[in-house]
Design a protein around this motif. Sequence first.
Motif, mmCIF file in Angstrom:
data_model
loop_
_atom_site.group_PDB
_atom_site.id
_atom_site.type_symbol
_atom_site.label_atom_id
_atom_site.label_comp_id
_atom_site.label_asym_id
_atom_site.label_seq_id
_atom_site.Cartn_x
_atom_site.Cartn_y
_atom_site.Cartn_z
ATOM 1 N N TRP A 59 -33.228 -15.468 65.614
ATOM 2 C CA TRP A 59 -32.790 -16.273 66.764
ATOM 3 C C TRP A 59 -33.723 -17.454 66.992
ATOM 4 O O TRP A 59 -33.273 -18.579 67.212
ATOM 5 C CB TRP A 59 -32.761 -15.408 68.021
ATOM 6 C CG TRP A 59 -31.646 -14.417 68.074
ATOM 7 C CD1 TRP A 59 -30.466 -14.458 67.405
ATOM 8 C CD2 TRP A 59 -31.614 -13.217 68.862
ATOM 9 N NE1 TRP A 59 -29.700 -13.373 67.713
ATOM 10 C CE2 TRP A 59 -30.371 -12.585 68.601
ATOM 11 C CE3 TRP A 59 -32.502 -12.621 69.742
ATOM 12 C CZ2 TRP A 59 -30.009 -11.389 69.206
ATOM 13 C CZ3 TRP A 59 -32.137 -11.423 70.348
ATOM 14 C CH2 TRP A 59 -30.910 -10.817 70.078
ATOM 15 N N ARG B 25 -26.828 -13.024 73.400
ATOM 16 C CA ARG B 25 -27.226 -12.300 72.201
ATOM 17 C C ARG B 25 -28.182 -11.155 72.533
ATOM 18 O O ARG B 25 -28.053 -10.040 72.010
ATOM 19 C CB ARG B 25 -27.908 -13.262 71.226
ATOM 20 C CG ARG B 25 -26.961 -14.254 70.568
ATOM 21 C CD ARG B 25 -27.751 -15.259 69.756
ATOM 22 N NE ARG B 25 -26.944 -15.880 68.724
ATOM 23 C CZ ARG B 25 -27.417 -16.764 67.856
ATOM 24 N NH1 ARG B 25 -28.686 -17.126 67.913
ATOM 25 N NH2 ARG B 25 -26.639 -17.280 66.925
ATOM 26 N N THR C 51 -34.265 -9.712 64.244
ATOM 27 C CA THR C 51 -33.268 -10.434 65.032
ATOM 28 C C THR C 51 -33.930 -11.500 65.891
ATOM 29 O O THR C 51 -33.449 -12.641 65.961
ATOM 30 C CB THR C 51 -32.480 -9.456 65.930
ATOM 31 O OG1 THR C 51 -31.825 -8.483 65.112
ATOM 32 C CG2 THR C 51 -31.434 -10.199 66.746
ATOM 33 N N THR C 52 -35.032 -11.143 66.543
ATOM 34 C CA THR C 52 -35.770 -12.115 67.351
ATOM 35 C C THR C 52 -36.240 -13.277 66.487
ATOM 36 O O THR C 52 -36.113 -14.453 66.861
ATOM 37 C CB THR C 52 -36.984 -11.448 68.023
ATOM 38 O OG1 THR C 52 -36.533 -10.349 68.814
ATOM 39 C CG2 THR C 52 -37.723 -12.438 68.910
ATOM 40 N N CYS D 153 -36.532 -10.078 77.275
ATOM 41 C CA CYS D 153 -36.826 -11.228 76.414
ATOM 42 C C CYS D 153 -38.336 -11.461 76.326
ATOM 43 O O CYS D 153 -38.865 -11.766 75.244
ATOM 44 C CB CYS D 153 -36.132 -12.485 76.946
ATOM 45 S SG CYS D 153 -34.348 -12.512 76.718
ATOM 46 N N THR E 192 -26.638 -14.113 61.902
ATOM 47 C CA THR E 192 -27.705 -15.082 62.184
ATOM 48 C C THR E 192 -28.603 -15.249 60.965
ATOM 49 O O THR E 192 -28.977 -16.374 60.604
ATOM 50 C CB THR E 192 -28.534 -14.631 63.391
ATOM 51 O OG1 THR E 192 -27.669 -14.422 64.512
ATOM 52 C CG2 THR E 192 -29.566 -15.689 63.763
ATOM 53 N N GLU F 63 -33.364 -20.111 64.393
ATOM 54 C CA GLU F 63 -32.095 -20.837 64.471
ATOM 55 C C GLU F 63 -32.067 -21.819 65.636
ATOM 56 O O GLU F 63 -31.623 -22.961 65.498
ATOM 57 C CB GLU F 63 -30.945 -19.835 64.616
ATOM 58 C CG GLU F 63 -29.569 -20.473 64.595
ATOM 59 C CD GLU F 63 -28.474 -19.462 64.850
ATOM 60 O OE1 GLU F 63 -27.497 -19.461 64.088
ATOM 61 O OE2 GLU F 63 -28.600 -18.676 65.812
ATOM 62 N N SER F 64 -32.550 -21.381 66.822
ATOM 63 C CA SER F 64 -32.385 -22.230 68.010
ATOM 64 C C SER F 64 -33.646 -22.400 68.839
ATOM 65 O O SER F 64 -33.636 -23.142 69.820
ATOM 66 C CB SER F 64 -31.293 -21.641 68.916
ATOM 67 O OG SER F 64 -31.674 -20.371 69.399
ATOM 68 N N LEU G 194 -34.093 -17.673 73.114
ATOM 69 C CA LEU G 194 -33.494 -16.346 73.177
ATOM 70 C C LEU G 194 -32.323 -16.421 74.153
ATOM 71 O O LEU G 194 -32.519 -16.484 75.362
ATOM 72 C CB LEU G 194 -34.523 -15.310 73.652
ATOM 73 C CG LEU G 194 -35.696 -15.040 72.699
ATOM 74 C CD1 LEU G 194 -36.669 -14.054 73.333
ATOM 75 C CD2 LEU G 194 -35.208 -14.516 71.360
ATOM 76 N N GLU G 195 -31.119 -16.439 73.609
ATOM 77 C CA GLU G 195 -29.934 -16.589 74.450
ATOM 78 C C GLU G 195 -29.572 -15.247 75.085
ATOM 79 O O GLU G 195 -29.482 -14.236 74.384
ATOM 80 C CB GLU G 195 -28.766 -17.106 73.614
ATOM 81 C CG GLU G 195 -29.025 -18.471 72.988
ATOM 82 C CD GLU G 195 -27.885 -18.907 72.091
ATOM 83 O OE1 GLU G 195 -26.822 -18.256 72.141
ATOM 84 O OE2 GLU G 195 -28.057 -19.870 71.341
ATOM 85 N N GLU H 138 -24.255 -9.342 64.713
ATOM 86 C CA GLU H 138 -24.897 -10.528 65.293
ATOM 87 C C GLU H 138 -26.186 -10.839 64.538
ATOM 88 O O GLU H 138 -26.453 -11.989 64.174
ATOM 89 C CB GLU H 138 -25.197 -10.270 66.769
ATOM 90 C CG GLU H 138 -25.928 -11.390 67.465
ATOM 91 C CD GLU H 138 -25.027 -12.498 67.949
ATOM 92 O OE1 GLU H 138 -25.410 -13.667 67.782
ATOM 93 O OE2 GLU H 138 -23.938 -12.201 68.470
#
Length: 673
Positions: free
Chosen positions: A441, A452, A437-438, A206, A259, A444-445, A448-449, A255
């Motif tokens: 993510w 995912r 993707t990063t 991450c 997203t 969106e939130s 970094l979950e 995924e």
Amino acid sequence: MNVEDLVRLGSTAGPEKTLRTYAYLTASLNNMQGVRDVLDCLTPFVVAIATKDPSKPIFVPDLAAGLKTFGLEIPYYALEQLLPRLQADGVLEWNAPLHAHLVTSSAAAKVSTTDLPGSFEDLEEAIAAFAKSNKIEHPTVSETWGDALIRFFKDDYDGISVRPVDVKGTKVGETGDIEAFVVARFIQNAKVSRQDLFDKVVEVYCGALIEDFIGNIQSIGQDRNYGQLTILYDTSVLLRLLGTSGALLQDATLEMHHTLQSLGTKTFYLSSTDGEVTNILDTLSAQIAKGYEIFGETSDAIISGEITPGRIKALVHTHQSILATLNIFEFNYDYSTRKMEDRFQIDEIQFSELLKEGARKNDRGYSFDNALNDAGAVAIVLRLRRGRSSHKVGDAHYIFVSRNGLLQRTARRYAVDHTGDYDNGSVPPVLTTGQITTAAWLAESRKLEPRRVTKELLAACYAAIQPDKEWADEFAKAISDFRAEDPSRVLERANASIILQNIRYIARDETFNEPAALKKINLADFIRSWAEKLEQERREEEEQNAERLRAVASDAEREKELAVSQAIDSLRGEATEHAKAAREQLLSGIAAKISRAVIAFIQISIVVAFSISLFVTQFFADILNPALKISLLIFLSIVTILSALDLFGFPVARRYSDKWVAELSRRLEGLLG
């Protein structure tokens, strides 16, 4: 934690510091309050560097060098964006005479920090032990295995190994593939057997994503702006979405796609990309139909049953409609109707040559057609943008998304060097699947979950251990030669596909996907030996299963016999109880009848006695006292009436006699029992 902890971390040496730094970036993003975007994660490091000498002016090159001591490669243009923000936050102040920033006395108090992660020594030691178990004593590119882990996450291999390694008697020293292979296999094994180590790997991964994001994108933009963003998917992305690469890679790619769509992003593919997808599916279908060996992601997916040859054949004609169900459609770019964009056209031949040159430096192949197609995709994105550049993903308008890291890096450099409106901080025309993707993510939130990120990490590991075409061709030739010469026909048995898959994995792991090492192996003997070994293991496993079944059957038979015995004993017990109850019931009945007869006899006797008493009282009337005579008659009359009523079954009288019958029956049962 306070800033002094970071200062002490910066003064240490070794890869342990870098691993903890990346893990700290992850914790900062996920745990710190008031983090606006990923650039804020650098603030504690900037303060730690500046407070070592508060009187020293802060210049971007010095700051970048200080961050490098932590293992962070942050470009100047990202730090140039960070300094004005820190000044506005009161962490830095502008000194006009020095024409530079200085750290404020209250900087440390203004910085929101999180706990510094613990030691990562066990992680590096575990990678080293895993490598040694595979006869790799040292990393082939990096200084340490901790550095190798970071390099793997960054996909940063320059193709020159300072430590050639012996693989099956062959010195291999031209590429970092072996190092990447070892790291990828370690991560896969840790996911299965050492979840504690795998969790640490995810923390570091991450952090690497955050650093990569800062270096390539810096800012995600506003969520609402993603509705203006159009994504163009590359060929490999579409194939993974269609499931030809197996469930793991399809799940990770879905995924990313879902997203992006949740943010309102529109998704398309170019006509040239669709042509590549069709050709690949058609070629795969033809190879399977002819019985040729296929390798890579699709081969693994077929062997594991995650996709069938029939499904691949059907996708040739149905992939467009399947993609449409995911809201992914063809993007028709008509050059003839978009003449106004000609002035933004790049030299596609020049760009394709840069791609092939970059591939050669990294010991990779890049076909002429693929290079031209990728150059055309980059050209279309730049034409669609019409010279507009942005430092925010949501404002970039058009982005080509690919798994090809070389394409992404080349496109970024080309846009900066050959288009006047792009600088190092601009969102490049191409982003990798990991980068977009990063960005999605974070948009969106803002986090970094791990759930995912794990999918993306395992997908990267899976891709890293796939053999290249040269290795696959060499192995396919060996399989073909072996089949032609093998009298035992071991690869034509019912379980041949499983045996072949295992042999391929064993050969892959023993040669680290190096074609030169594969050529050193006597593949016929290797295949025969492992085929026989795997067949023997299969037979032994079948025998063990049969033995287990026999043991289960024997246990079941014993349990059955025990159950029957218990049932018989239970029935016997029940029969004894029934017999005892029947005997008691019979005795009770006999006693009740005798008692009733005795009471009846007594009652009859009373009636007779009453009759006699009438005669006696009449005969001796002159002798008996009148009062005594009346009392005797009344008593005898009552007893006689009750007895008579009872004999005729009247309930009123029967209640009294029943008590005497019950008491007499109880005594008789005692005597009879």
